[in-house]
Scaffold this motif. Structure first.
Motif, PDB file in Angstrom:
ATOM      1  N   GLN A  79       9.622   2.570  13.222  1.00 35.82           N
ATOM      2  CA  GLN A  79       9.796   3.809  12.477  1.00 35.82           C
ATOM      3  C   GLN A  79       9.969   3.521  10.991  1.00 35.82           C
ATOM      4  O   GLN A  79       9.411   4.223  10.141  1.00 35.82           O
ATOM      5  CB  GLN A  79      10.992   4.588  13.008  1.00 35.82           C
ATOM      6  CG  GLN A  79      11.110   5.976  12.441  1.00 35.82           C
ATOM      7  CD  GLN A  79      12.210   6.788  13.098  1.00 35.82           C
ATOM      8  OE1 GLN A  79      12.995   6.256  13.887  1.00 35.82           O
ATOM      9  NE2 GLN A  79      12.280   8.059  12.790  1.00 35.82           N
ATOM     10  N   LEU A  80      10.717   2.477  10.658  1.00 34.09           N
ATOM     11  CA  LEU A  80      10.873   2.090   9.256  1.00 34.09           C
ATOM     12  C   LEU A  80       9.532   1.657   8.663  1.00 34.09           C
ATOM     13  O   LEU A  80       9.234   1.955   7.505  1.00 34.09           O
ATOM     14  CB  LEU A  80      11.893   0.958   9.119  1.00 34.09           C
ATOM     15  CG  LEU A  80      13.350   1.327   9.400  1.00 34.09           C
ATOM     16  CD1 LEU A  80      14.216   0.087   9.366  1.00 34.09           C
ATOM     17  CD2 LEU A  80      13.839   2.360   8.409  1.00 34.09           C
ATOM     18  N   GLN A  81       8.716   0.978   9.476  1.00 32.15           N
ATOM     19  CA  GLN A  81       7.404   0.544   9.015  1.00 32.15           C
ATOM     20  C   GLN A  81       6.519   1.758   8.726  1.00 32.15           C
ATOM     21  O   GLN A  81       5.798   1.785   7.731  1.00 32.15           O
ATOM     22  CB  GLN A  81       6.769  -0.345  10.071  1.00 32.15           C
ATOM     23  CG  GLN A  81       5.538  -1.070   9.608  1.00 32.15           C
ATOM     24  CD  GLN A  81       5.047  -2.040  10.650  1.00 32.15           C
ATOM     25  OE1 GLN A  81       5.298  -1.860  11.842  1.00 32.15           O
ATOM     26  NE2 GLN A  81       4.353  -3.073  10.215  1.00 32.15           N
ATOM     27  N   GLN A  82       6.587   2.771   9.553  1.00 37.39           N
ATOM     28  CA  GLN A  82       5.809   3.995   9.317  1.00 37.39           C
ATOM     29  C   GLN A  82       6.275   4.698   8.047  1.00 37.39           C
ATOM     30  O   GLN A  82       5.457   5.156   7.251  1.00 37.39           O
ATOM     31  CB  GLN A  82       5.926   4.943  10.510  1.00 37.39           C
ATOM     32  CG  GLN A  82       5.167   4.478  11.727  1.00 37.39           C
ATOM     33  CD  GLN A  82       5.367   5.405  12.913  1.00 37.39           C
ATOM     34  OE1 GLN A  82       6.312   6.195  12.957  1.00 37.39           O
ATOM     35  NE2 GLN A  82       4.483   5.309  13.891  1.00 37.39           N
ATOM     36  N   ILE A  83       7.573   4.797   7.859  1.00 37.78           N
ATOM     37  CA  ILE A  83       8.112   5.427   6.654  1.00 37.78           C
ATOM     38  C   ILE A  83       7.645   4.669   5.416  1.00 37.78           C
ATOM     39  O   ILE A  83       7.199   5.261   4.431  1.00 37.78           O
ATOM     40  CB  ILE A  83       9.657   5.498   6.709  1.00 37.78           C
ATOM     41  CG1 ILE A  83      10.110   6.465   7.804  1.00 37.78           C
ATOM     42  CG2 ILE A  83      10.239   5.905   5.362  1.00 37.78           C
ATOM     43  CD1 ILE A  83      11.595   6.394   8.123  1.00 37.78           C
ATOM     44  N   GLY A  84       7.740   3.338   5.465  1.00 38.74           N
ATOM     45  CA  GLY A  84       7.281   2.516   4.348  1.00 38.74           C
ATOM     46  C   GLY A  84       5.805   2.699   4.077  1.00 38.74           C
ATOM     47  O   GLY A  84       5.372   2.796   2.922  1.00 38.74           O
ATOM     48  N   THR A 135       1.441   7.309  -0.301  1.00 39.50           N
ATOM     49  CA  THR A 135       1.734   8.415  -1.217  1.00 39.50           C
ATOM     50  C   THR A 135       1.799   7.923  -2.660  1.00 39.50           C
ATOM     51  O   THR A 135       1.235   8.546  -3.564  1.00 39.50           O
ATOM     52  CB  THR A 135       3.057   9.104  -0.834  1.00 39.50           C
ATOM     53  OG1 THR A 135       2.972   9.558   0.511  1.00 39.50           O
ATOM     54  CG2 THR A 135       3.368  10.257  -1.756  1.00 39.50           C
ATOM     55  N   GLY A 136       2.469   6.815  -2.872  1.00 37.56           N
ATOM     56  CA  GLY A 136       2.562   6.256  -4.219  1.00 37.56           C
ATOM     57  C   GLY A 136       1.216   5.820  -4.762  1.00 37.56           C
ATOM     58  O   GLY A 136       0.886   6.058  -5.920  1.00 37.56           O
ATOM     59  N   ALA A 137       0.393   5.194  -3.922  1.00 33.91           N
ATOM     60  CA  ALA A 137      -0.932   4.731  -4.358  1.00 33.91           C
ATOM     61  C   ALA A 137      -1.838   5.908  -4.702  1.00 33.91           C
ATOM     62  O   ALA A 137      -2.538   5.882  -5.736  1.00 33.91           O
ATOM     63  CB  ALA A 137      -1.558   3.863  -3.269  1.00 33.91           C
ATOM     64  N   VAL A 138      -1.826   6.940  -3.878  1.00 37.37           N
ATOM     65  CA  VAL A 138      -2.656   8.115  -4.156  1.00 37.37           C
ATOM     66  C   VAL A 138      -2.172   8.814  -5.429  1.00 37.37           C
ATOM     67  O   VAL A 138      -2.981   9.211  -6.284  1.00 37.37           O
ATOM     68  CB  VAL A 138      -2.651   9.085  -2.952  1.00 37.37           C
ATOM     69  CG1 VAL A 138      -3.302  10.419  -3.296  1.00 37.37           C
ATOM     70  CG2 VAL A 138      -3.365   8.434  -1.764  1.00 37.37           C
ATOM     71  N   SER A 139      -0.858   8.945  -5.590  1.00 40.23           N
ATOM     72  CA  SER A 139      -0.309   9.561  -6.797  1.00 40.23           C
ATOM     73  C   SER A 139      -0.701   8.760  -8.041  1.00 40.23           C
ATOM     74  O   SER A 139      -1.115   9.330  -9.055  1.00 40.23           O
ATOM     75  CB  SER A 139       1.211   9.648  -6.719  1.00 40.23           C
ATOM     76  OG  SER A 139       1.611  10.450  -5.641  1.00 40.23           O
ATOM     77  N   LEU A 140      -0.573   7.461  -7.950  1.00 33.81           N
ATOM     78  CA  LEU A 140      -0.925   6.596  -9.069  1.00 33.81           C
ATOM     79  C   LEU A 140      -2.402   6.711  -9.398  1.00 33.81           C
ATOM     80  O   LEU A 140      -2.789   6.768 -10.564  1.00 33.81           O
ATOM     81  CB  LEU A 140      -0.564   5.148  -8.728  1.00 33.81           C
ATOM     82  CG  LEU A 140      -0.685   4.126  -9.843  1.00 33.81           C
ATOM     83  CD1 LEU A 140       0.238   4.494 -10.994  1.00 33.81           C
ATOM     84  CD2 LEU A 140      -0.346   2.755  -9.320  1.00 33.81           C
ATOM     85  N   PHE A 141      -3.247   6.793  -8.378  1.00 30.89           N
ATOM     86  CA  PHE A 141      -4.685   6.939  -8.583  1.00 30.89           C
ATOM     87  C   PHE A 141      -4.996   8.207  -9.388  1.00 30.89           C
ATOM     88  O   PHE A 141      -5.801   8.184 -10.308  1.00 30.89           O
ATOM     89  CB  PHE A 141      -5.406   6.992  -7.231  1.00 30.89           C
ATOM     90  CG  PHE A 141      -6.879   7.254  -7.340  1.00 30.89           C
ATOM     91  CD1 PHE A 141      -7.741   6.250  -7.719  1.00 30.89           C
ATOM     92  CD2 PHE A 141      -7.387   8.510  -7.070  1.00 30.89           C
ATOM     93  CE1 PHE A 141      -9.102   6.497  -7.827  1.00 30.89           C
ATOM     94  CE2 PHE A 141      -8.739   8.767  -7.159  1.00 30.89           C
ATOM     95  CZ  PHE A 141      -9.598   7.754  -7.556  1.00 30.89           C
ATOM     96  N   PHE A 142      -4.332   9.297  -9.060  1.00 33.36           N
ATOM     97  CA  PHE A 142      -4.614  10.557  -9.744  1.00 33.36           C
ATOM     98  C   PHE A 142      -3.946  10.636 -11.137  1.00 33.36           C
ATOM     99  O   PHE A 142      -4.387  11.392 -11.986  1.00 33.36           O
ATOM    100  CB  PHE A 142      -4.182  11.756  -8.894  1.00 33.36           C
ATOM    101  CG  PHE A 142      -5.134  12.036  -7.774  1.00 33.36           C
ATOM    102  CD1 PHE A 142      -6.423  12.493  -8.017  1.00 33.36           C
ATOM    103  CD2 PHE A 142      -4.761  11.821  -6.458  1.00 33.36           C
ATOM    104  CE1 PHE A 142      -7.308  12.745  -6.985  1.00 33.36           C
ATOM    105  CE2 PHE A 142      -5.637  12.064  -5.412  1.00 33.36           C
ATOM    106  CZ  PHE A 142      -6.916  12.529  -5.677  1.00 33.36           C
TER     107      PHE A 142
END
Length: 62
Positions: A42-47, A53-60
């Motif tokens: 579950q921690l791996q999924q959250i990570g 999310t961070g990579a997509v945000s950074l891309f935009f």
């Protein structure tokens, strides 16, 4: 990307990560206890969700 930019980004992350324990130490302890009781999968999924999310945000943003 220069080393200076990388170090600035790391510094900003450290500041943001430090706000919680500095302002709300008891809540932060409770949060850490809850996180440590989660299953590793579950921690791996959250990570993974946070990284994507961070990579997509950074891309935009760039």
């Amino acid at each position: 990307m220069s080393w200076q930019t990388f170090l600035i980004a790391c510094s900003i992350v450290a500041i943001i990560e430090g706000i919680g324990p500095m302002l709300f130490p008891r809540r932060w302890q409770n949060y850490m206890q809850q996180m440590s009781s989660q299953a590793p999968g579950q921690l791996q999924q959250i990570g993974g969700v946070l990284v994507i999310t961070g990579a997509v945000s950074l891309f935009f943003l760039i």
